[in-house]
Design a protein around this motif. Structure first.
Motif, PDB file in Angstrom:
ATOM      1  N   ALA A 143       0.833  -1.207   0.000  1.00 31.75           N
ATOM      2  CA  ALA A 143       0.000   0.000   0.000  1.00 31.75           C
ATOM      3  C   ALA A 143       0.864   1.253   0.000  1.00 31.75           C
ATOM      4  CB  ALA A 143      -0.932  -0.014   1.217  1.00 31.75           C
ATOM      5  N   LEU A 144       1.959   1.231   0.760  1.00 31.45           N
ATOM      6  CA  LEU A 144       2.883   2.369   0.732  1.00 31.45           C
ATOM      7  C   LEU A 144       3.541   2.507  -0.635  1.00 31.45           C
ATOM      8  CD1 LEU A 144       4.707   2.121   4.195  1.00 31.45           C
ATOM      9  CD2 LEU A 144       2.990   3.791   3.495  1.00 31.45           C
ATOM     10  N   ALA A 145       3.858   1.382  -1.265  1.00 35.73           N
ATOM     11  CA  ALA A 145       4.476   1.429  -2.593  1.00 35.73           C
ATOM     12  C   ALA A 145       3.521   2.007  -3.632  1.00 35.73           C
ATOM     13  CB  ALA A 145       4.922   0.026  -3.006  1.00 35.73           C
ATOM     14  N   ARG A 146       2.221   1.819  -3.433  1.00 35.94           N
ATOM     15  CA  ARG A 146       1.239   2.355  -4.372  1.00 35.94           C
ATOM     16  C   ARG A 146       0.919   3.821  -4.088  1.00 35.94           C
ATOM     17  NH1 ARG A 146      -1.333  -3.017  -3.310  1.00 35.94           N
ATOM     18  NH2 ARG A 146      -1.027  -4.280  -5.205  1.00 35.94           N
ATOM     19  N   ASP A 147       1.306   4.301  -2.911  1.00 36.81           N
ATOM     20  CA  ASP A 147       1.104   5.697  -2.567  1.00 36.81           C
ATOM     21  C   ASP A 147       1.934   6.569  -3.523  1.00 36.81           C
ATOM     22  OD1 ASP A 147       2.316   8.140  -0.874  1.00 36.81           O
ATOM     23  OD2 ASP A 147       0.317   7.672  -0.109  1.00 36.81           O
ATOM     24  N   PRO A 148       1.456   7.795  -3.827  1.00 32.35           N
ATOM     25  CA  PRO A 148       2.243   8.660  -4.733  1.00 32.35           C
ATOM     26  C   PRO A 148       3.686   8.852  -4.300  1.00 32.35           C
ATOM     27  CG  PRO A 148       0.054   9.578  -4.443  1.00 32.35           C
ATOM     28  CD  PRO A 148       0.145   8.395  -3.520  1.00 32.35           C
ATOM     29  N   LEU A 149       3.936   8.991  -3.005  1.00 31.62           N
ATOM     30  CA  LEU A 149       5.316   9.130  -2.539  1.00 31.62           C
ATOM     31  C   LEU A 149       6.084   7.828  -2.717  1.00 31.62           C
ATOM     32  CD1 LEU A 149       4.980  11.264   0.731  1.00 31.62           C
ATOM     33  CD2 LEU A 149       5.638  12.003  -1.562  1.00 31.62           C
TER      34      LEU A 149
END
Length: 242
Positions: free
Chosen positions: A120-126
């Motif tokens: 989910a963090l990897a899919r976040d824009p950042l």
């Protein structure tokens, strides 16, 4: 009789005596001025380039820190899991037995429950902007030879990926911990195997036989080049068990 001496007008004589070319010292002075101007322009360009590079590094550091803070929020829901810098340590909840790469069902459940939060963090824009890859590291203690432990570390890292990439079996098709096909495809793109023998030992052999996920981030001038991957392998057997 005396010959008349031709007189040259004073104005013409003064103009003839004025030098047409500038003196050598004036020429050197002009060249020095031009050199100083060129150096000033070059220094300003270099200073601007360095300032822009430092600005980009500052933005990168700040946004990566934001990602890590979000990761810390996730880790709070998993007692025993800790973050050290860019590495996630599963602690006592994911230890290997001596000379073994096996993972029991409870450890597998933890890995499958935690990994979607990283995705989910990897899919976040950042995350899309900075996260380069996740290196799965299985560690060994100091007992045994170096090459044996290095191979064991690689097997432990591979075992983690086997757990994460395993397709749902008929007996576990309704288990909530089963990773989706989209998640498994992303794991194949993002996760890499990295083995570490007894390079970073802990206080006890048990603590040394651990699992870590190390996050690596892109540099400001580095671009991501995703490679095409074949379809998922639905063979439920791990190569380590064949």
């Amino acid at each position: 009789m005396f010959a008349l001496k031709a007189s040259v007008p004073k104005k013409a004589r003064d103009e003839a005596e004025k030098p047409f070319w500038i003196s050598f010292s004036d020429l050197m002075s002009a060249l020095m001025v031009l050199f100083l101007l060129a150096m000033t322009v070059a220094l300003l360009a270099v200073t601007h380039e360095i300032s822009e590079s430092e600005r980009q590094k500052g933005i990168r550091a700040h946004e990566i820190e934001l990602l890590l803070n979000r990761l810390d929020d996730v880790i709070r829901d998993f007692p025993g899991v800790r973050r050290h810098g860019h590495s996630i340590d599963f602690g006592d909840r994911a230890r290997f037995a001596t000379d073994s790469h096996r993972i029991d069902s409870e450890q597998a459940h933890l890995l499958r429950a935690f990994t979607p939060h990283i995705l989910a963090l990897a899919r976040d824009p950042l995350g899309q902007r900075w996260l380069k890859r996740v290196v799965v590291e299985g560690f060994a203690d100091a007992r045994g030879t170096y090459l044996h432990n290095l191979n064991l570390s690689l097997q432990r890292s591979e075992r983690v990926l086997c757990v994460l990439l395993a397709p749902p079996s008929p007996a576990a098709s309704e288990t909530p911990e089963t990773l989706s096909e989209a998640d498994r495809l992303m794991i194949r793109q993002l996760f890499f195997v990295g083995g570490a023998s007894f390079n970073t030992l802990r206080e006890s052999p048990e603590e040394s036989r651990r699992i870590e996920l190390r996050l690596e981030f892109l540099e400001p001038d580095e671009s991501r080049t995703p490679l095409p991957l074949p379809p998922l392998d639905n063979d439920p057997r791990c190569p380590l068990d064949r």
